[in-house]
Motif scaffolding. Structure first.
Motif: not given
Length: 321
Positions: A53, A230, A236, A239-241, A244, A247
């Protein structure tokens, strides 16, 4: 109709009131210092890439990132705090990265230099680190300052679950935090732990259990509660992009705090209820409010719902045989 918040009384044991009382109504401000440290899970001793993160720049003020010397960082930081916030006293706060990740003699030289700047106005030293980068020698070094300053040792707990710590590439187990807390059990240091709520695989019930774990260590004086950010430049974030995940919204996080804070021991001082990230680096969550607006939103919700720190805390019953 006036509320307790209107008189400055909050439904939790908050850091501002603690500082005001301790320092006789003086305005005390933390000056963030970047000592140019790294972390053991960045330099290869435990791993590479850091916690998944983390992007250090996301929580380091621009003034600390761009100024080359400790003296310049502190002098500029103090000047800004005085001009913008009418600060009168200061705590020198070594925040970015792992600020005990060096030999004790090197740390001493750095801490001594920082504390020598405007010593008549400095009341404390705060050092952020990882529990696996603390030992007897470093505890003794920090304790050597406690006859002149309040010394706050801040350690990242992040999660109480080793599965989570492994998944975020923490490179440090919860047992290592427990060992370090036992090491400082009778220390004059003020111990602070930092938590992160909102890892997508942890349920609300799992996160509420953080309170029980914090409560069982009487040496913990301060706690910082943060929600998961994020940010650009983090693992992370990538990974989120790509995929998703959920959150916290501000309303959801506030609902969680309304359940969590009543479970905490009433003597614990809450230094923070939420985290802040550099808006240029923040990917999610986007709450669309500034720091003071978020604080007010949470405080009002806590009071409205009668969520008082310690109201659901039960003192553990000792076993007797």
């Amino acid at each position: 109709m006036a509320t307790l918040l209107d008189t400055g009384i909050k439904p939790y044991n908050h850091y501002g009131a603690y500082l005001k009382k301790k320092y006789n109504d003086k305005r005390v401000f933390k000056i963030i210092v970047d000592g140019n440290f790294t972390c053991p899970n960045r330099d290869g001793s435990k791993g590479y890439g850091g916690c998944s993160y983390c992007n250090v720049d996301s929580f380091t003020p621009e003034s600390a990132r761009k100024l080359p010397t400790i003296r310049e960082q502190i002098e500029r930081g103090m000047e800004k705090a005085i001009n913008s916030y009418r600060a009168e006293k200061f705590v020198i706060y070594f925040q970015p990265n792992t600020n005990t990740y060096a030999p004790a003699h090197y740390l001493k030289a750095m801490y001594d230099e920082a504390l020598s700047i405007a010593p008549e106005n400095v009341v404390g030293l705060s050092v952020g680190t990882r529990p696996d980068c603390i030992d007897f020698e470093k505890v003794a070094l920090l304790e050597s300052y406690t006859d002149r300053y309040d010394v706050d040792l801040e350690m990242g707990m992040e999660s109480i679950y080793n599965d989570t710590l492994n998944r975020i590439n923490r490179g440090c187990s919860h047992e290592e935090l427990e060992q370090t807390l036992h090491l400082v059990q009778n220390s004059p240091l003020d111990i602070c732990v930092h938590t992160i709520f909102g890892f997508p695989w942890e349920t609300k019930e799992m996160m509420l259990k953080y309170a029980d774990e914090i409560n069982r260590f009487p040496q913990i004086k301060f706690v910082k509660l943060h929600h998961l950010h994020i940010v650009e430049g983090s693992i992370m974030g990538v990974q989120y992009k790509r995929n998703p995940f959920h959150v916290f919204s501000l309303a959801e996080y506030t609902d969680f705090l309304c359940e969590f804070i009543p479970l905490l021991r009433p003597d614990i001082i809450l230094q923070r209820l939420f985290g802040l990230a550099d808006q240029e680096l923040l990917i999610a969550p986007i709450w669309g409010k500034g720091k003071s607006s978020i604080q007010t939103y949470i405080d009002k919700a806590l009071e409205r719902r009668g969520a008082v720190q310690g109201s659901q805390y039960s003192v553990p019953v000792a076993n007797t045989f």
